[in-house]
Design a protein around this motif. Structure first.
Motif, short mmCIF file in Angstrom:
data_model
loop_
_atom_site.label_atom_id
_atom_site.label_comp_id
_atom_site.label_asym_id
_atom_site.label_seq_id
_atom_site.Cartn_x
_atom_site.Cartn_y
_atom_site.Cartn_z
N LEU A 68 0.61 -1.14 0.02
CA LEU A 68 -0.08 -0.07 0.01
C LEU A 68 0.97 1.33 -0.11
O LEU A 68 0.58 2.16 -0.63
CB LEU A 68 -0.91 0.04 1.26
CG LEU A 68 -2.13 0.91 1.38
CD1 LEU A 68 -2.97 1.00 0.04
CD2 LEU A 68 -2.84 1.06 2.31
N ALA A 69 1.93 1.11 0.57
CA ALA A 69 2.87 2.44 0.70
C ALA A 69 3.41 2.59 -0.55
O ALA A 69 3.56 3.70 -0.85
CB ALA A 69 4.11 2.04 1.63
N ASP A 70 3.84 1.70 -1.41
CA ASP A 70 4.12 1.79 -2.63
C ASP A 70 3.04 2.64 -3.59
O ASP A 70 3.43 3.52 -4.44
CB ASP A 70 4.47 0.70 -3.36
CG ASP A 70 5.78 -0.06 -3.07
OD1 ASP A 70 6.48 0.63 -2.37
OD2 ASP A 70 6.31 -1.11 -3.31
N ILE A 72 0.73 4.59 -2.46
CA ILE A 72 0.60 5.87 -2.14
C ILE A 72 1.68 6.70 -2.62
O ILE A 72 1.29 7.79 -3.20
CB ILE A 72 0.50 5.95 -0.39
CG1 ILE A 72 -0.65 5.35 0.17
CG2 ILE A 72 0.94 7.27 0.03
CD1 ILE A 72 -0.22 5.31 1.69
N VAL B 75 -6.82 5.89 -2.13
CA VAL B 75 -5.93 4.52 -2.29
C VAL B 75 -6.31 3.69 -1.12
O VAL B 75 -6.08 2.60 -1.10
CB VAL B 75 -4.69 4.97 -2.45
CG1 VAL B 75 -3.74 3.59 -2.23
CG2 VAL B 75 -4.38 5.62 -3.88
N ALA B 85 0.72 2.26 6.44
CA ALA B 85 1.33 2.51 5.21
C ALA B 85 1.75 3.88 4.78
O ALA B 85 2.57 4.48 4.21
CB ALA B 85 0.34 1.95 4.15
N MET B 86 0.87 4.81 5.48
CA MET B 86 1.06 6.27 5.17
C MET B 86 2.60 6.49 5.94
O MET B 86 3.42 7.39 5.32
CB MET B 86 0.15 7.04 5.97
CG MET B 86 -1.38 6.83 5.49
SD MET B 86 -1.43 8.17 4.27
CE MET B 86 -1.67 9.81 4.93
N VAL B 88 5.13 4.46 5.95
CA VAL B 88 6.05 4.09 5.34
C VAL B 88 6.23 4.86 4.23
O VAL B 88 7.43 5.23 3.75
CB VAL B 88 5.76 2.52 5.01
CG1 VAL B 88 6.73 1.93 4.17
CG2 VAL B 88 5.87 1.84 6.06
N ALA B 89 5.21 5.43 3.59
CA ALA B 89 5.28 6.17 2.23
C ALA B 89 6.08 7.50 2.70
O ALA B 89 6.78 8.06 1.89
CB ALA B 89 3.98 6.39 1.67
N GLU B 92 9.45 7.03 2.97
CA GLU B 92 10.28 6.61 1.59
C GLU B 92 10.43 8.14 0.88
O GLU B 92 11.32 8.43 0.24
CB GLU B 92 9.11 5.80 0.65
CG GLU B 92 9.90 5.24 -0.54
CD GLU B 92 8.98 4.23 -1.34
OE1 GLU B 92 7.93 3.78 -0.85
OE2 GLU B 92 9.41 4.02 -2.43
#
Lengths: 103, 103
Positions: A68-70, A72, B75, B85-86, B88-89, B92
DNA sequence: CTTATATTTGTCAATATTTGACAAGTCAAT
DNA sequence: ATTGACTTGTCAAATATTGACAAATATAAG
């Protein structure tokens, strides 16, 4: 081009000593497709994420999180306001999650 | 169904005393389309976001932020791991933004 | 209530994007 | 040079998104 999910499942495949051929046949896709998923050129379906987790004896949520992070990251990567938008979205998430999960 | 960007531009349109018809013609879309954008049923193009900002004398980045936040929300909205996930994003994003903007 | 204007809803075809499959390519080891 | 693992490029089929239109529903005015 590489992404977090792809790198992770590649690593998991290797530590499990499996070939693309073997994994691909389990997921009922061909090896070029798996190769692309591992390199982040194509994105896996949610269902496939769960198959990877099972196959590699990995944690469902950990893989889903990376996956999911990808996605986003994909949405925000070229935007100047990415960071601010993330904050706003996170806020919105917090607010809406109060009203228990619908749909 | 409503989203943040749509609500904002509807509000802006009204405080500027404009009709959908007038705004739509400026953006070269029809009024049903504008109606849908305002209600979050369709999403505006980035280019249109800038047109809205200009037309309503609003801040580009403010509108772009809401617009992007809605897309992020889209998403993640049905995912259990949304919040993780947020994070992690965001991480990144921080890492990759060090290597100056490519593309 | 009837008309007039603003907005919304529903549908549809055109366009664009994503997907899965295949053939052919590279690369490394033998 | 042959084999096995993986990658690259291409293409059509499946899916999704878009823009346009007609029709329905407000909303307001007379």
């Amino acid at each position: 081009m590489a992404n977090q999910f792809g790198s992770k499942i590649k690593e998991l495949r290797e530590t499990n000593g499996l070939l693309q051929r073997q994994v691909a046949s389990q997921l009922e896709i061909d090896t070029p497709m798996l190769s692309k998923i591992e390199r982040g050129e194509r994105k896996a379906k949610k269902e496939q994420v769960l198959q990877f987790a099972k196959l590699y004896k990995a944690d469902n949520n950990e893989l889903l999180t990376l996956w999911l992070a990808d996605q986003i990251y994909d949405v925000i990567k070229d935007e100047d306001v990415a960071s601010k938008a993330m904050d706003v979205a996170q806020e919105e998430l917090k607010i809406k999650s109060k009203r228990t999960k619908k749909k």
